[in-house]
Design a protein around this motif. Structure first.
Motif, PDB file in Angstrom:
ATOM      1  N   ASP B 122      33.551  48.535  71.199  1.00  0.00           N
ATOM      2  CA  ASP B 122      32.694  49.254  70.253  1.00  0.00           C
ATOM      3  C   ASP B 122      32.925  50.756  70.345  1.00  0.00           C
ATOM      4  N   GLU B 123      33.105  51.220  71.565  1.00  0.00           N
ATOM      5  CA  GLU B 123      33.309  52.660  71.751  1.00  0.00           C
ATOM      6  C   GLU B 123      34.620  53.108  71.092  1.00  0.00           C
ATOM      7  N   GLU B 124      35.647  52.271  71.258  1.00  0.00           N
ATOM      8  CA  GLU B 124      36.940  52.606  70.619  1.00  0.00           C
ATOM      9  C   GLU B 124      36.808  52.601  69.105  1.00  0.00           C
ATOM     10  N   LYS B 125      36.032  51.631  68.602  1.00  0.00           N
ATOM     11  CA  LYS B 125      35.825  51.556  67.146  1.00  0.00           C
ATOM     12  C   LYS B 125      35.157  52.825  66.642  1.00  0.00           C
ATOM     13  N   ASP B 126      34.191  53.315  67.416  1.00  0.00           N
ATOM     14  CA  ASP B 126      33.532  54.558  67.014  1.00  0.00           C
ATOM     15  C   ASP B 126      34.522  55.717  66.981  1.00  0.00           C
ATOM     16  N   ARG B 144      33.721  55.131  48.344  1.00  0.00           N
ATOM     17  CA  ARG B 144      34.892  54.256  48.225  1.00  0.00           C
ATOM     18  C   ARG B 144      34.526  52.822  48.611  1.00  0.00           C
ATOM     19  N   LEU B 145      33.820  52.714  49.730  1.00  0.00           N
ATOM     20  CA  LEU B 145      33.474  51.375  50.219  1.00  0.00           C
ATOM     21  C   LEU B 145      32.622  50.636  49.188  1.00  0.00           C
ATOM     22  N   GLU B 152      30.397  48.859  55.606  1.00  0.00           N
ATOM     23  CA  GLU B 152      31.016  49.732  56.610  1.00  0.00           C
ATOM     24  C   GLU B 152      31.559  48.891  57.774  1.00  0.00           C
ATOM     25  N   ALA B 153      30.804  47.849  58.129  1.00  0.00           N
ATOM     26  CA  ALA B 153      31.248  46.988  59.241  1.00  0.00           C
ATOM     27  C   ALA B 153      32.586  46.329  58.918  1.00  0.00           C
ATOM     28  N   GLN B 154      32.717  45.868  57.660  1.00  0.00           N
ATOM     29  CA  GLN B 154      33.988  45.236  57.260  1.00  0.00           C
ATOM     30  C   GLN B 154      35.132  46.246  57.313  1.00  0.00           C
ATOM     31  N   TYR B 155      34.827  47.465  56.894  1.00  0.00           N
ATOM     32  CA  TYR B 155      35.835  48.524  56.889  1.00  0.00           C
ATOM     33  C   TYR B 155      36.291  48.835  58.323  1.00  0.00           C
ATOM     34  N   VAL B 156      35.313  48.950  59.221  1.00  0.00           N
ATOM     35  CA  VAL B 156      35.648  49.254  60.617  1.00  0.00           C
ATOM     36  C   VAL B 156      36.411  48.081  61.236  1.00  0.00           C
ATOM     37  N   ARG B 157      36.039  46.880  60.844  1.00  0.00           N
ATOM     38  CA  ARG B 157      36.754  45.715  61.372  1.00  0.00           C
ATOM     39  C   ARG B 157      38.222  45.760  60.927  1.00  0.00           C
ATOM     40  N   TYR B 158      38.432  46.118  59.657  1.00  0.00           N
ATOM     41  CA  TYR B 158      39.810  46.227  59.154  1.00  0.00           C
ATOM     42  C   TYR B 158      40.602  47.241  59.978  1.00  0.00           C
ATOM     43  N   LEU B 159      40.016  48.434  60.157  1.00  0.00           N
ATOM     44  CA  LEU B 159      40.725  49.489  60.907  1.00  0.00           C
ATOM     45  C   LEU B 159      41.022  49.044  62.336  1.00  0.00           C
ATOM     46  N   SER B 160      40.043  48.422  62.977  1.00  0.00           N
ATOM     47  CA  SER B 160      40.235  48.085  64.394  1.00  0.00           C
ATOM     48  C   SER B 160      41.221  46.931  64.576  1.00  0.00           C
ATOM     49  N   GLU B 161      41.183  45.965  63.657  1.00  0.00           N
ATOM     50  CA  GLU B 161      42.133  44.840  63.800  1.00  0.00           C
ATOM     51  C   GLU B 161      43.565  45.314  63.540  1.00  0.00           C
ATOM     52  N   LYS B 162      43.704  46.162  62.533  1.00  0.00           N
ATOM     53  CA  LYS B 162      45.049  46.695  62.248  1.00  0.00           C
ATOM     54  C   LYS B 162      45.569  47.480  63.450  1.00  0.00           C
ATOM     55  N   ARG B 163      44.674  48.234  64.054  1.00  0.00           N
ATOM     56  CA  ARG B 163      45.065  49.056  65.202  1.00  0.00           C
ATOM     57  C   ARG B 163      45.474  48.162  66.374  1.00  0.00           C
ATOM     58  N   ALA B 164      44.740  47.083  66.578  1.00  0.00           N
ATOM     59  CA  ALA B 164      45.070  46.171  67.686  1.00  0.00           C
ATOM     60  C   ALA B 164      46.437  45.535  67.456  1.00  0.00           C
TER      61      ALA B 164
END
Lengths: 322, 634
Positions: B122-126, B144-145, B152-164
């Protein structure tokens, strides 16, 4: 060497105790930030389509080891630690510190036997886990080196006292030569520059954002069909080194099918082009005025790939001897 | 440093967001736009054919299973659809809608990344969420969202999964290692050490003998008739006879210009109009030393407007000069349009005080060498024109103005034998000596082969019989009846037999090679150990003939392909006029010490390129499905 010693000491501490005990509370950093820091310290990124591969010889491994070691020293007991250890092992291997690399991989395997790096993440060629493959590579390398001496090339260093200015009609660009590599190319270039060989030659080939090519004596005369075909009447032996062809590199042209460097024609690169490594001899770097070269490369070209508006290399100011 | 990297990452993510997103004011669908009430909603007609991803009726249903860490795991329909929803705004376009395959790849790669511990906390996501890290952009991103219809949660999930997933790829990229033994293996393939013995047959020795008796006329006639190389040497190239009227305005003295100008004043408007209609040509003529004036040095404050230069300003004097003098050549051209001979052209040029260049039976090469300053296009036009034709108009090459008239053209031809017979004797000697030397090499080889046949004859006969039997058996097995197909099958086995016989002969060849050399009185030479050097020697630059011959052998692909003990065919080197028959004495692996540091790094780079390719291949197409043993639920 000092850097290596520091890393070795740091590594020994991590290997023996499994933790770095002397950490102050203020120095503690969250694993999230450490992971991002580790990502930023990666010496290589997975290339996307069309991007050049970062070859081992073009990476400054000492710097990479320093950065990863710094993360490792603060990551004890976090999920970042096995990753930092793994990357450190890879970097140590590539910087010829094989024994240390092996110790690092083994330590990772002993302390995190169930981590995916030691189990499910496998090498595509052998099917072994990434860490097991690392240990095997190190063992094989050590065995090979026990009977064969692998020679290393020196890291290139720029000579700040060798600043030389190319006076182009489009503006000035300053280059510096390497101190310890391609010295014959440097001598040849300076000799020709002092003789006025390059004066009033044209930039006879440009590729927007890629290269600017000059140094052909034929280009003094307006006969574009003969541009790119002239020479000082001799060639020079290649002087390959660990210098990778990157943006700003000045490299002596070789031409397809020729075994040696051209005597005078050179290129200034505006984009990383590692495919030229060990093909052409890089001998200097642009330290100032690269924007002039960039602008020049983007001029409109005629059918001979030369700029429509002629650009001359009016002269070269060589460094004065002390 | 961490703050810096996360900040820059957020900016990149935001830029990505802004680039991909349609502006909210435009609406997300084509139908929202005025004047398009009946249009389909945001769908390309072609894409209607592709299967679409629908919301599952039963989200708990298993879509398929995969193996990770030796455990079977599943992806549910609901999980799959959720992933589709987070990917859709970023990776789906009307032209290329997101496919089930892409969604599945993402799911599996993320599972793999998660297994390796790359999933973001969660901290990394922030830390990578631009809504939190860049408050200035929060409103814009939220808009945009909303337009994308995701939270926003879906957006953050997209960013974090792509990053992983990116981490997973980066980790593999950094695990690429090349062992020195692999490097050595690659290097030694190209650097095997050859030792050879050979007999050489040079044309020089034979040529001296040949010269004692001059060739007969019949021999020379036959040589001239059948040898394309000598024909090419003797061929008379295409030549032209033409007049070129040339005018260089720069050659007219200033006083003359002033005299011609008289009281005429060229206004700025007139000059500008002339400049605009000849802009492309004139701009090329700006002197090099004046050109920097057009480009103020970068990084410095821009100069005041009154100090700025334009191409027109730099060219003004030349424009005036051309305008005063310009009609001279045009008048000459107009007068020449009715010209019937060279004299008419000369008269027209003289009347305007212009120079005439007369080309008399000149070849293309000569014209380019002597009159290159008129530009290559002139001669292309001249050599393609019909005799009697005049240039289309006055032409320019830089400052020089000209036009031409082609008077005559003689096309390329082969002169009769009688005209060239005197110069044929020398090439005849050389060519004949070369052929005879080749004949001698082939004779020598034949003698070796004949000697070998004395011991391999029986085995060769056996092989012929065996080939016949094998052919018959194969024909019977396949039940072939058609004559053509039967013959093809026999041919195939005959070729097999020939190959087998060659192998048998080549094994015994070395024994007889040395004995025939001794018997025939040839000199046996040695070379090596050497490594193959093709492309590493510029033979044209070697002056020593012996050195050049050795370089030929060291770069011969035929020798490279031979095994130890094998004898080559007759190898011909045109450069030194020599033929060789070579026996490979040994072909050995080189020691590691022979590999220079440069060679080491060079081959390591080649090996690394290959390994990196294999590693990157992991991320293409269906590789994640193959790797994780994906099994869809039927």
């Amino acid at each position: 060497m000092t850097l290596k010693n520091t890393i070795t000491a740091l590594l020994a501490l991590v290997l023996v105790t499994g933790t770095v005990s002397a950490q102050d509370e203020e120095e503690k950093i969250s694993p999230a930030k450490l992971m991002l820091e580790l990502e930023a310290a990666l010496p290589r990124k997975a290339p996307k389509a069309g991007q050049p591969v970062g070859f081992t010889h073009s990476v400054d491994w000492d710097k990479a080891i320093e950065k990863i070691g710094f993360v490792l020293a603060r990551s004890s007991g976090t999920k970042v630690e096995p990753h930092a250890l793994f990357l450190l092992g890879c970097c140590l291997f590539n910087s010829h510190e094989i024994e240390q690399a092996k110790a690092t991989f083994e330590d990772l395997k002993n302390r995190f036997p169930k981590h995916s790096l030691c189990t499910s993440a496998t090498d595509q060629r052998t099917g072994k886990s990434l860490v097991d493959q690392g240990i095997e590579d190190c063992a094989d390398e050590l065995q090979f080196r026990a009977t064969n001496k692998v020679r290393k090339l020196p890291r290139p260093e720029l000579d700040p006292e060798s600043s030389t200015t190319l006076h182009l009609t489009a503006g000035n660009a300053t280059i510096q030569f390497y101190k310890n590599v391609a010295t014959k190319h440097r001598e040849n270039f300076l000799k020709l520059a002092k003789e006025g060989f390059y004066d009033r030659t044209r930039v006879h080939k440009v590729i927007a954002g890629h290269i600017v090519h000059m140094g052909d004596p034929n280009s003094k005369v307006r006969n574009p069909e003969r541009w790119g075909k002239g020479s000082p009447g001799y060639v020079i032996d290649n002087e390959f080194s660990l210098v990778s062809h990157k943006r700003g590199t000045v490299t002596m042209w070789r031409g397809s099918g020729r075994p040696s460097s051209h005597g005078s024609q050179f290129q200034i690169l505006l984009k990383d082009q590692p495919h030229l490594d060990f093909v052409q001899t890089p001998f200097a770097e642009v330290v100032d005025g690269l924007e002039v070269i960039e602008t020049l490369s983007r001029q409109s070209r005629n059918q001979y790939e030369a700029p429509v508006v002629d650009c001359f290399l009016n002269g070269i100011t060589v460094p004065k001897k002390k | 440093m961490t703050r810096l990297s996360s900040r820059s990452l957020c900016l990149v993510a935001l830029a990505f967001l802004v680039t991909l997103a349609p502006l909210p004011a435009q609406g997300n669908d084509a139908a929202d736009r005025p004047g398009a009430p009946g249009r389909a909603v945001g769908v390309n007609p072609a894409s209607r054919q592709l299967p679409t991803i629908e919301k599952p009726a039963d989200p708990a249903r298993t879509r398929g299973t995969y193996f990770l860490a030796n455990e079977s795991q599943k992806v549910t329909e609901g999980e799959f659809y959720d992933t589709y929803l987070i990917l859709k705004p970023h990776e789906s376009t009307p032209q290329r809608p997101l496919q089930a395959q892409q969604v599945l790849e993402h799911c599996l790669l993320f599972k793999e990344a998660e297994d390796m511990g790359f999933a973001l906390s969660d901290e990394e996501k922030d830390l990578i969420n631009p809504i939190k890290t860049t408050p200035a952009f929060t409103d814009a991103i939220k808009q945009r969202l909303q337009a994308w219809e995701i939270t926003e949660a879906q957006y953050v999930r997209y960013l974090s999964e792509k990053r992983a997933i990116q981490r997973l790829k980066n980790w593999y990229a950094n695990s690429v290692r090349v062992r020195s033994s692999e490097v050595f293996d690659i290097w030694k393939r190209d650097n095997l050490l050859y030792s050879v013995s050979y007999v050489e047959f040079t044309a020089d020795a034979l040529e001296a003998d040949l010269r004692k008796t001059p060739p007969t006329e019949e021999q020379l006639r036959e040589f001239y008739k059948t040898n394309p190389q000598i024909q090419n040497t003797m061929r008379v190239p295409t030549s032209i006879t033409a007049d070129i009227v040339v005018f260089d305005p720069a050659s007219v003295p200033a006083e003359e210009i002033e005299r011609l100008r008289g009281s005429r004043k060229i206004t700025r408007k007139e000059a500008l109009s002339y400049f605009l209609s000849n802009k492309e040509r004139l701009v090329r003529q700006i002197p090099s030393e004046d050109r920097p004036k057009l480009y103020p040095p970068p990084g410095e404050a821009p100069p005041p407007v009154e100090e700025l230069f334009t191409p027109f300003m730099l060219l003004r004097l030349q424009i005036d000069r051309e305008m005063v003098l310009g009609d001279r050549i045009q008048k000459a051209f107009d007068a020449s349009e009715s010209a019937k001979s060279s004299a008419d052209i000369k008269a027209a040029a003289d009347a305007q005080g212009l120079e005439v260049i007369r080309l008399e039976k000149t070849s293309r090469q000569q014209t380019l060498t002597e009159y290159g300053h008129l530009g290559p296009s002139l001669f292309t036009a001249l050599f393609n024109a019909q005799p009697g034709s005049l240039a289309v108009g006055v032409q320019f090459n830089g400052k020089i103005q000209f036009f031409w008239r082609l008077e005559d053209k003689a096309v390329s031809s082969l002169p009769p034998f009688e005209d060239v017979s005197d110069s044929l004797a020398d090439p005849w000697f050389k060519s004949t000596a070369f052929q005879r030397a080749q004949g001698a090499a082939k004779d020598f080889l034949q003698k070796v082969q004949d000697a070998v046949k004395t011991v391999t004859g029986d085995r060769e006969a056996e092989i012929d019989l065996e080939a016949g039997k094998k052919a018959a058996a194969e024909i019977e097995r396949q039940g072939l009846k058609e004559t053509r197909r039967i013959e093809i099958e026999r041919q195939k086995w005959r070729a097999w037999g020939e190959n087998e016989k060659r192998i048998v002969r080549s094994k015994r060849m070395p024994e007889f090679f040395a004995s025939v050399v001794g018997k025939e009185g040839h000199k046996l030479r040695d070379l090596g150990p050497f490594s193959f050097k093709y492309g590493r020697i510029q033979r044209g630059e070697l002056t020593d003939q012996d050195e050049s011959r050795r370089a030929f052998l060291q770069s011969s692909f035929q020798i490279k392909a031979l095994g130890p003990g094998h004898v080559s065919q007759a190898l011909s080197d045109v450069l030194t006029q020599t033929h060789f028959v070579v026996k490979v004495d040994s072909k050995e692996e080189p020691p590691f010490e022979r590999m220079s540091a440069i060679d080491y790094y060079q081959r390591r780079m080649a090996a690394e390129r290959q390994t990196t390719f294999t590693t990157n291949y992991m991320w293409t197409g269906f590789q994640a499905q193959r790797r994780l043993k994906w099994t869809p639920n039927k």
